[in-house]
Scaffold this active site. Structure first.
Site, PDB file in Angstrom:
ATOM      1  NE  ARG A 123       0.904  -5.969  11.275  1.00  0.00           N
ATOM      2  CZ  ARG A 123       2.160  -6.073  10.861  1.00  0.00           C
ATOM      3  NH1 ARG A 123       2.970  -6.953  11.392  1.00  0.00           N
ATOM      4  NH2 ARG A 123       2.606  -5.287   9.909  1.00  0.00           N
ATOM      5  CE  LYS A 128      -2.627   0.180   3.514  1.00  0.00           C
ATOM      6  NZ  LYS A 128      -2.964   0.965   4.665  1.00  0.00           N
ATOM      7  NE  ARG A 158       7.516  -3.222  11.122  1.00  0.00           N
ATOM      8  CZ  ARG A 158       6.457  -2.678  10.527  1.00  0.00           C
ATOM      9  NH1 ARG A 158       6.629  -1.816   9.547  1.00  0.00           N
ATOM     10  NH2 ARG A 158       5.236  -2.993  10.873  1.00  0.00           N
ATOM     11  NE  ARG A 194       8.016  -5.317   6.587  1.00  0.00           N
ATOM     12  CZ  ARG A 194       6.828  -4.716   6.566  1.00  0.00           C
ATOM     13  NH1 ARG A 194       6.381  -4.170   5.459  1.00  0.00           N
ATOM     14  NH2 ARG A 194       6.085  -4.692   7.654  1.00  0.00           N
ATOM     15  NE  ARG A 201      -7.367   1.051  11.103  1.00  0.00           N
ATOM     16  CZ  ARG A 201      -6.265   1.753  10.904  1.00  0.00           C
ATOM     17  NH1 ARG A 201      -6.164   2.559   9.881  1.00  0.00           N
ATOM     18  NH2 ARG A 201      -5.236   1.642  11.721  1.00  0.00           N
TER      19      ARG A 201
HETATM   20  P1  AMP Z   1      -2.052   2.990  11.375  1.00  0.00           P
HETATM   21  O1  AMP Z   1      -0.835   3.854  11.266  1.00  0.00           O
HETATM   22  O2  AMP Z   1      -2.993   3.161  10.198  1.00  0.00           O
HETATM   23  O3  AMP Z   1      -1.715   1.538  11.623  1.00  0.00           O
HETATM   24  O4  AMP Z   1      -2.873   3.495  12.648  1.00  0.00           O
HETATM   25  C1  AMP Z   1      -2.314   3.512  13.937  1.00  0.00           C
HETATM   26  C2  AMP Z   1      -3.385   3.801  14.991  1.00  0.00           C
HETATM   27  O5  AMP Z   1      -3.987   5.081  14.746  1.00  0.00           O
HETATM   28  C3  AMP Z   1      -4.563   2.827  15.013  1.00  0.00           C
HETATM   29  O6  AMP Z   1      -4.282   1.677  15.757  1.00  0.00           O
HETATM   30  C4  AMP Z   1      -5.637   3.691  15.669  1.00  0.00           C
HETATM   31  O7  AMP Z   1      -5.441   3.815  17.056  1.00  0.00           O
HETATM   32  C5  AMP Z   1      -5.387   5.044  15.036  1.00  0.00           C
HETATM   33  N1  AMP Z   1      -6.129   5.185  13.758  1.00  0.00           N
HETATM   34  C6  AMP Z   1      -5.610   5.260  12.499  1.00  0.00           C
HETATM   35  N2  AMP Z   1      -6.591   5.383  11.576  1.00  0.00           N
HETATM   36  C7  AMP Z   1      -7.765   5.393  12.270  1.00  0.00           C
HETATM   37  C8  AMP Z   1      -9.138   5.463  11.893  1.00  0.00           C
HETATM   38  N3  AMP Z   1      -9.510   5.524  10.597  1.00  0.00           N
HETATM   39  N4  AMP Z   1     -10.063   5.446  12.877  1.00  0.00           N
HETATM   40  C9  AMP Z   1      -9.718   5.383  14.165  1.00  0.00           C
HETATM   41  N5  AMP Z   1      -8.454   5.280  14.610  1.00  0.00           N
HETATM   42  C10 AMP Z   1      -7.469   5.279  13.668  1.00  0.00           C
END
Ligand code: AMP
Length: 218
Positions: free
Chosen positions: A172, A14, A161, A128, A89
């Site tokens: 995940r 992505k 990682r 990775r 999400r």
């Molecule tokens: P990410 O970097 O996309 O893995 O997001 C890291 C964290 O940010 C997630 O675990 C959530 O706590 C918060 N987060 C990111 N995107 C959203 C979203 N669309 N809605 C709610 N929380 C979000």
């Protein structure tokens, strides 16, 4: 104008595709995770709250996430369009966003799902390796190394990682499937969703995305 949502499991590429899209179409790449992390690191009261939620892996409230996102969409780099990464999400977020931007030039034009079989994602993730010095990413199963354990480009040390293991990946992936399913059905029903085969190569994936955007948005 291309307002795109990219949906993909960890390891599907992505980040790479978002970067290519941003460069080619001069559109903004917006990760809600990054936006929220920026606020979390500000040290404000709200930032502290967000940091706690992010640490726990739970979702930040729909209202707050939407508000922050809508503010970001007003920035000038969004005038030609944007790519949303990590949003929506859930089905509820998809509906809330649609309602908030209805009738504006922020309506979603394309939803693109990067499809990669689970066993291949597992190989990409568990193999990775990242260079500590320059950040270059390799895969121990697919790449050749001039010297084992070191970066071909800068000779830095390569590391794995902590969450790039089988158990964490399974968690995940399961979460990805349950969470995005509703949103995928929602956009499919609107006729703006395309599934792209992202298992062959970065350039093949990108060529399919280009074709979708050019067919639909011209
Ligand atoms: P990410 O970097 O996309 O893995 O997001 C890291 C964290 O940010 C997630 O675990 C959530 O706590 C918060 N987060 C990111 N995107 C959203 C979203 N669309 N809605 C709610 N929380 C979000």
């Amino acid at each position: 104008m291309a307002n795109i949502i990219l949906i993909a499991a960890a390891g599907a590429g992505k980040g790479t595709q978002a970067r290519l899209l941003k460069e080619k179409y001069n559109i903004a790449h917006i990760s809600t995770g990054d936006l929220l992390r920026d606020i979390a690191s500000s040290g404000s009261e709200l930032g502290k709250e967000i940091a706690e939620i992010q640490k726990s892996g739970l979702l930040v409230s729909n209202e707050l996430t939407l508000k922050i996102l809508l503010e970001r969409l007003e920035d000038s780099d969004c005038k030609n369009g944007f790519i949303l990464d990590g949003y929506p999400r859930t089905l509820e977020q998809a509906k809330m966003f649609e309602e908030a931007v209805a009738g504006t030039n922020k309506e979603i034009t394309n939803v693109i799902v990067l499809d990669v079989p689970k066993d291949m994602l597992m190989q990409r993730i568990t193999g990775r390796l990242t260079c500590k010095a320059c950040g270059e990413i390799y895969n121990e199963y697919f790449d050749n190394f001039v010297k084992e354990g070191t970066c071909n480009k800068c000779s830095g040390e390569l590391f794995k990682r902590s969450d790039d293991n089988e158990e964490a990946f399974n968690k995940r992936y399961d979460l990805y499937l349950t969470v995005v399913k509703g949103a995928i059905e929602f956009y499919k029903g609107k006729g703006i969703l395309d599934v792209v085969d992202a298992s062959i190569s970065k350039s093949y994936t990108f060529s399919q995305i280009e074709k979708i955007l050019e067919d639909k948005n011209d």
